[in-house]
Write an enzyme that holds these catalytic residues in place. Structure first.
Site, PDB file in Angstrom:
ATOM      1  N   ASP A   1      -8.785  -3.003   2.051  1.00 11.38           N
ATOM      2  CA  ASP A   1      -8.699  -2.351   3.357  1.00 11.38           C
ATOM      3  C   ASP A   1      -9.726  -2.889   4.340  1.00 11.38           C
ATOM      4  O   ASP A   1      -9.683  -2.567   5.530  1.00 11.38           O
ATOM      5  CB  ASP A   1      -8.895  -0.831   3.194  1.00 11.38           C
ATOM      6  CG  ASP A   1      -7.808  -0.209   2.344  1.00 11.38           C
ATOM      7  OD1 ASP A   1      -6.686  -0.725   2.362  1.00 11.38           O
ATOM      8  OD2 ASP A   1      -8.089   0.783   1.641  1.00 11.38           O
TER       9      ASP A   1
ATOM     10  N   ASP B   1       0.826  -1.211   0.000  1.00  8.83           N
ATOM     11  CA  ASP B   1       0.000   0.000   0.000  1.00  8.83           C
ATOM     12  C   ASP B   1       0.859   1.260   0.000  1.00  8.83           C
ATOM     13  O   ASP B   1       0.606   2.209  -0.740  1.00  8.83           O
ATOM     14  CB  ASP B   1      -0.916  -0.013   1.227  1.00  8.83           C
ATOM     15  CG  ASP B   1      -2.344   0.399   0.879  1.00  8.83           C
ATOM     16  OD1 ASP B   1      -2.658   0.466  -0.319  1.00  8.83           O
ATOM     17  OD2 ASP B   1      -3.132   0.644   1.798  1.00  8.83           O
TER      18      ASP B   1
END
Length: 502
Positions: free
Chosen positions: A403, A350
Site C-alpha cells: 500500500d 486487493d
C-alpha cells in the site's frame, strides 16, 4: 512489451499488498444467523478480568451471545461479581446450589444456549459464562424453533483453557469474581495519525531521492554525450528477489543503503564513501559500507530475536521504512502505462483477497495473513504497524508494504518527470500525486473506523485517488501522450545547435 512487463511485476509484488486495518474486530456481523426479536445483538468481544481471593488475576476475552441484554461498555460501571460453579455443570436442569446474584460458570453442551440462560436466570444468576469445547470462540445464536428468547442476563462464551482455569480455582474453594464489559473502540486513534505520517513521509523521502538520482544521471548524460542506460535493476528482477529473501536480509540492505547515503553527505566521511575495496562475491564495496554493515546486521538480528516482544514494532518499522525507501529509489516505473497496469492489477487483487475470498474461506485471507491468525505468530513482517494507544482493546494499526510501494512508484515517477521537465511544484504533477495519495489513505482510515475496525483494502481508495488524479491532470494539460508512452520529456542534446532557416 511494457504491458506484459507490468503484468509480471504486478504478479510478484502484490503479495506485499497486505490490507490496512487494526488488530481484532470488536463487532462481528453475521448474515448466516439472521436477527429476530429477542435475538438481535451483534456478536461483540467481551473483556473478562478476574480476581482470585481478592487479588487481580488474568483478563480473558469472551464473545457475547446473539440474545440477552447489551453489555456495559465502561469498565468503571461494570460490577465486580462473584462466580459460582454450576451443579450440574451443563446447567441444563435447575442448579442444586443456591444463587443470589452470582455469575454462573457452565459447560457447553447438553442443551441449547438459550435454555441454559433461561435456567440460570430463573435460579437467580446475574450472568452466565459458558465454557467452549475449544480454545476458539463460537457465535451463540437462537435455534429456529426456540420461542423463549426473552433473556434478561448477559451470556458470554469463554475459551476452553480460560474456563478450565476458573473452574479449577472454584473447585479448590478459591473466591473467584469477574467483571463483564465490552468497551468501544475510539473513533480515531493517534496511532492512525502516526501511521499516515509514516506512509506519506516514506513516499516523500523516496520520491525526492529517486528524482535527485534521475536528475544527476541526466546531467551526467548531457555532459558525456552518451545514450546512457542507468544501471537500475529491472522491476521484475528486483521484486522476484524481494520474494526470495527474508525480511531481515532486505531490511539490512535497506538500512545500510539509507545510512551510507545519509552519512556520505558529511564531508569528513566523503573519502570513506568514495574509497572501495574488492570483496569476493560482493565486488567493490566502500569503506563506509563496511563500517555500517555490522551495525545493520546486528540491528536486524536483534529485532528477529525479540520480534515477539511488545516493543519490537519499532525495529520492524525502521527496517521496513528503510527497505521501502531503497526499493522506491532503485525501482522505477518507466512510464504511466506501466504504472496504470500495475496499480489496476493491485486494485483488483486487493479487493478480491479482502472481500471476495470471504465467500470461499469464510473470512478474509488477507486480514488473517496480516494478523497472523491461527499461526501463533505476530503476522508477516511485510507491514508497518503502531500500537493503538487509546484503544481499550489494544492491538496495532497496520499498513502493508504494497500500500506504500505500489502507489509510491507512481508518485516517485511524477517527481522525476517534474524535475526533468523543469516544472515547479504548482505546474508539475508531484504535488497533486502526493496530495492524492495522502487523501486516499485518509479516506481509508475513515472507512476503517466507520466499519467498526474491519480491515479495509487500502488500494481500493488510494488507486482511484492517485491514478485518477494523474490521468485527469495529464489529459487536461496535454501531457498524457508523453507520460503514457515515453515517461520523460524530450531533451535535445546541449551540443547541437539548430541554425535558423534562411
Amino acid at each position: 512489451m511494457d504491458f506484459w512487463r507490468a503484468l509480471i511485476i504486478a504478479g510478484v509484488v502484490l503479495v506485499l499488498s497486505v490490507t490496512l486495518g487494526s488488530a481484532g474486530d470488536i463487532v462481528h456481523h453475521d448474515d448466516i444467523s439472521p436477527k429476530r426479536p429477542g435475538c438481535e445483538n451483534n456478536f461483540v468481544l467481551v473483556k473478562v478480568p478476574t480476581w482470585i481471593n481478592g487479588v487481580e488475576d488474568h483478563e480473558y476475552v469472551g464473545v457475547g451471545a446473539r440474545f440477552g441484554p447489551t453489555l456495559e461498555s465502561k469498565e468503571k460501571r461494570a460490577i465486580n461479581t462473584r462466580v459460582a460453579l454450576a451443579n450440574p455443570s451443563d446447567c441444563c436442569s435447575t442448579p442444586k446450589n443456591n444463587l443470589t446474584g452470582e455469575v454462573i460458570l457452565v459447560h457447553r453442551g447438553g442443551c441449547s444456549f438459550t435454555k441454559k440462560a433461561n435456567i440460570a436466570e430463573a435460579a437467580g444468576a446475574s450472568a452466565i459464562l459458558i465454557i467452549n469445547y475449544h480454545i476458539a470462540l463460537m457465535k451463540m445464536v437462537c435455534a429456529t424453533n426456540e420461542t423463549d428468547v426473552s433473556i434478561g442476563i448477559p451470556v458470554v462464551m469463554l475459551p476452553h483453557d480460560a474456563g478450565l482455569k476458573l473452574e479449577k480455582y472454584l473447585q479448590n474453594n478459591s473466591a473467584v469474581s469477574v467483571q463483564l464489559y465490552s468497551p468501544l473502540r475510539p473513533l480515531v486513534d493517534i496511532a492512525e495519525v502516526f501511521l499516515w505520517l509514516m506512509a506519506v513521509g516514506t513516499i516523500l523521502c523516496a520520491s525526492y531521492w529517486s528524482a535527485w538520482s534521475a536528475r544527476e544521471a541526466a546531467i551526467e548524460q548531457d555532459k558525456l554525450l552518451k545514450d546512457g542506460s542507468d544501471e537500475i535493476l529491472s522491476l521484475e528482477v528486483w521484486f522476484i528477489e524481494i520474494l526470495v529473501v527474508l525480511f531481515c536480509i532486505g531490511g539490512i540492505e535497506g538500512l545500510q543503503t539509507c545510512l551510507v547515503t545519509l552519512l556520505s553527505c558529511f564531508r569528513w566521511l566523503e573519502h570513506a564513501a568514495q574509497s572501495f575495496v574488492k570483496i569476493p562475491f560482493f565486488g567493490a564495496v566502500s569503506y563506509l559500507t563496511l563500517a555500517i554493515s555490522p551495525f545493520c546486521i546486528a540491528f536486524a538480528v536483534v529485532w528477529a530475536v525479540y520480534r515477539k516482544f511488545s516493543y519490537a514494532w519499532i525495529g520492524q518499522d525502521i527496517l521496513g521504512i528503510a527497505l521501502i525507501i531503497t526499493v522506491l529509489q532503485i525501482v522505477r516505473v518507466p512510464n504511466l502505462k506501466v504504472g496504470t497496469v500495475l496499480l489496476s492489477c493491485a486494485f483488483l487483487y486487493d479487493i478480491f483477497w479482502v472481500f471476495v475470498s470471504k465467500w470461499w474461506f469464510h473470512e478474509s485471507v488477507m486480514i488473517v495473513v496480516a494478523r497472523g491468525d491461527r499461526s501463533g505468530e505476530d503476522g508477516i513482517p511485510m507491514l508497518l504497524k503502531i500500537p493503538r494507544m487509546f484503544d481499550p482493546w489494544g492491538g496495532y494499526s497496520i499498513i502493508g508494504f504494497g500500500d506504500i510501494i505500489l502507489p509510491g512508484l507512481l508518485v516517485a515517477f511524477s517527481l522525476r518527470y517534474d524535475w526533468l521537465a523543469k516544472k515547479n511544484l504548482r505546474a508539475g504533477y508531484f504535488l497533486w500525486a502526493m496530495t492524492a495519495y495522502g487523501l486516499g489513505l485518509l479516506v481509508t482510515y475513515v472507512a476503517l473506523n466507520l466499519m467498526d475496525g474491519h480491515g479495509q483494502p487500502a488500494l481500493l481508495y488510494i488507486v482511484p485517488f492517485t491514478l485518477g488524479t494523474f490521468l485527469t491532470l495529464g489529459k487536461k494539460r496535454g501531457d498524457l501522450k508523453i507520460l503514457w508512452s515515453r515517461g520523460e520529456p524530450e531533451r535535445p542534446c546541449p551540443h547541437i545547435q539548430f541554425q535558423p532557416s534562411q
